[in-house]
Structures are given as structure tokens and as C-alpha cells.
Design a protein around this motif. Structure first.
Motif, PDB file in Angstrom:
ATOM      1  N   GLU A   1     -10.951  -0.380   2.029  1.00 40.33           N
ATOM      2  CA  GLU A   1     -11.923  -0.135   0.950  1.00 40.33           C
ATOM      3  C   GLU A   1     -11.649  -1.031  -0.250  1.00 40.33           C
ATOM      4  N   ARG A   2     -10.392  -1.315  -0.536  1.00 35.25           N
ATOM      5  CA  ARG A   2     -10.046  -2.148  -1.696  1.00 35.25           C
ATOM      6  C   ARG A   2     -10.200  -3.643  -1.437  1.00 35.25           C
TER       7      ARG A   2
ATOM      8  N   ASP B   1      -7.667   3.117   2.743  1.00 34.70           N
ATOM      9  CA  ASP B   1      -7.577   2.699   1.334  1.00 34.70           C
ATOM     10  C   ASP B   1      -7.551   1.173   1.221  1.00 34.70           C
TER      11      ASP B   1
ATOM     12  N   GLN C   1     -12.768   5.926   9.391  1.00 37.27           N
ATOM     13  CA  GLN C   1     -13.127   7.090   8.582  1.00 37.27           C
ATOM     14  C   GLN C   1     -13.561   8.260   9.470  1.00 37.27           C
TER      15      GLN C   1
ATOM     16  N   ASP D   1      -0.636  -1.005  -4.556  1.00 37.11           N
ATOM     17  CA  ASP D   1      -1.863  -0.212  -4.592  1.00 37.11           C
ATOM     18  C   ASP D   1      -1.470   1.210  -4.213  1.00 37.11           C
TER      19      ASP D   1
ATOM     20  N   ASP E   1      -1.634   5.050  -2.815  1.00 37.44           N
ATOM     21  CA  ASP E   1      -2.395   5.775  -1.796  1.00 37.44           C
ATOM     22  C   ASP E   1      -3.320   6.751  -2.509  1.00 37.44           C
ATOM     23  N   SER E   2      -4.565   6.853  -2.050  1.00 34.18           N
ATOM     24  CA  SER E   2      -5.487   7.818  -2.651  1.00 34.18           C
ATOM     25  C   SER E   2      -5.075   9.240  -2.289  1.00 34.18           C
ATOM     26  N   SER E   3      -4.434   9.398  -1.128  1.00 30.37           N
ATOM     27  CA  SER E   3      -3.943  10.704  -0.680  1.00 30.37           C
ATOM     28  C   SER E   3      -2.515  10.530  -0.174  1.00 30.37           C
TER      29      SER E   3
ATOM     30  N   SER F   1      -4.963   7.016   6.538  1.00 27.34           N
ATOM     31  CA  SER F   1      -5.485   7.105   5.179  1.00 27.34           C
ATOM     32  C   SER F   1      -5.121   5.852   4.379  1.00 27.34           C
TER      33      SER F   1
ATOM     34  N   GLN G   1       0.858  -1.182   0.000  1.00 27.32           N
ATOM     35  CA  GLN G   1       0.000   0.000   0.000  1.00 27.32           C
ATOM     36  C   GLN G   1       0.894   1.232   0.000  1.00 27.32           C
TER      37      GLN G   1
END
Length: 192
Positions: free
Chosen positions: A78-79, A75, A136, A60, A62-64, A71, A49
């Protein structure tokens, strides 16, 4: 159902000065030591990650990026749903500990089960998908790490020796990890 194994690789590595995922210990990148332990504990798939992990570890993003480990953990949940996580800089983590975390999560039904050395280890644990809303909410309240998102003293834990969860942040830590691995190898049956 088996959890996904997640090697957390997105840290800044400010104390080491170089990306720790690819840093070598006994000729192998740190991230692969952790990935192998997760795999041996039954996690499937095993992914990295964030960061820039070494091949053949799938990554994968990081979205942020740089938003902190909470965070990254969100991620991963969620995946992948249930996840068994460990940072890339904990190469001495034993597969037996990771398997015990999964078993403790199954037996208690707890959304979070952590390793505990002299303190809870919030980034070495089993996080069930059911922990996602709690994490979250913590992030929305400004938390950057899991220990700020919930009361880590109240979750089930699995005891572990500090040497099994040594965090490699400096060259001295890397040398200590090498000594730990050498001692383990020497203790194996048939070692000379």
C-alpha cells in the motif's frame, strides 16, 4: 520502474530471544545485510517494515503490530507499490537472487515471484501491486502469512541454495551464517 526494497523487521524473535534486526553478524546488524542486498539488486528506496531496525535504515511502522507477515506485506504494498521483500533474519541472501526475482517478475508479468530453495520462500520475493487484492482477501479470511493467502506452489519461482536463504533463529543459525559469509569471502578473487 524499480520496486521498493522492504526488510521485514516486525517478527517477535521468540526463538532468538532478542530483536534480530539489530543482532550483529560479522560486526553488522542483520537488517543491514539484507538492506544492502536489496539495494545492490536495484531496489529503491530500501526501507524496514515494522520493528526497530538499526540506523540508517528508514522504518515504516506496521499498521497492526504483531498481526503477522501478511499484514506487514500489505502495508508495504500500500505504501510503495511493487516491492522486493526479504526478512531481516536472512542475512545470507545474495543480491543476485533478488535481482533475478525482479527480472522473473518483469519477464512473466506475474503478480508474485518467490525464491525457492527446498520449498517456496513466501517472504523472499517480488510482489507487484497487483497482488494486493489477493493478499487482502487472504487476510480477511484469517490468513497471517502469504502462504495461507494464495497457492504458493502455482507462482513462478527462482531456484536458490538453502544456504543463501538461511533463516537465523538461534545462536547456532547465526554461527552457520557467519561460516557462509566467511566461505563467500574466501571464494572472492584475490582472497588469500
Amino acid at each position: 520502474m524499480k520496486p521498493a526494497g522492504v526488510v521485514l523487521c516486525g517478527g517477535a524473535s521468540t526463538r532468538m530471544g532478542i530483536d534480530k534486526a539489530g543482532l550483529e553478524l560479522a560486526g553488522r546488524p542483520l537488517a543491514l545485510w539484507v538492506a544492502d542486498a536489496l539495494s545492490a539488486a536495484g531496489a529503491n528506496p530500501v526501507v524496514a517494515q515494522g520493528g526497530s531496525p538499526p540506523l540508517p535504515l528508514a522504518a515504516d511502522p506496521d499498521s497492526s503490530p504483531h498481526a503477522g507477515p501478511l499484514s506487514a506485506l500489505i502495508d508495504a504494498l500500500e505504501r510503495h507499490g511493487d516491492v522486493l521483500v526479504c526478512p531481516t533474519d536472512v542475512p545470507t541472501v545474495p543480491a543476485e537472487l533478488l535481482a533475478a526475482l525482479v527480472e522473473r517478475a518483469r519477464s512473466t508479468g506475474a503478480p508474485v515471484v518467490l525464491a525457492r530453495s527446498d520449498r517456496p520462500e513466501p517472504l523472499i520475493g517480488h510482489y507487484a501491486r497487483g497482488s494486493l487484492s489477493m493478499l487482502q482477501a487472504g487476510m480477511q479470511a484469517g490468513a497471517r502469512g502469504p502462504k495461507e493467502a494464495f497457492d504458493i506452489e502455482s507462482v513462478p519461482t527462482v531456484p536458490v541454495a538453502a544456504s543463501d536463504v538461511l533463516n537465523v533463529n538461534t545462536p547456532a543459525d547465526l554461527a552457520a551464517a557467519e561460516s557462509i559469509l566467511a566461505a563467500r569471502e574466501a571464494a572472492q578473487p584475490g582472497a588469500s
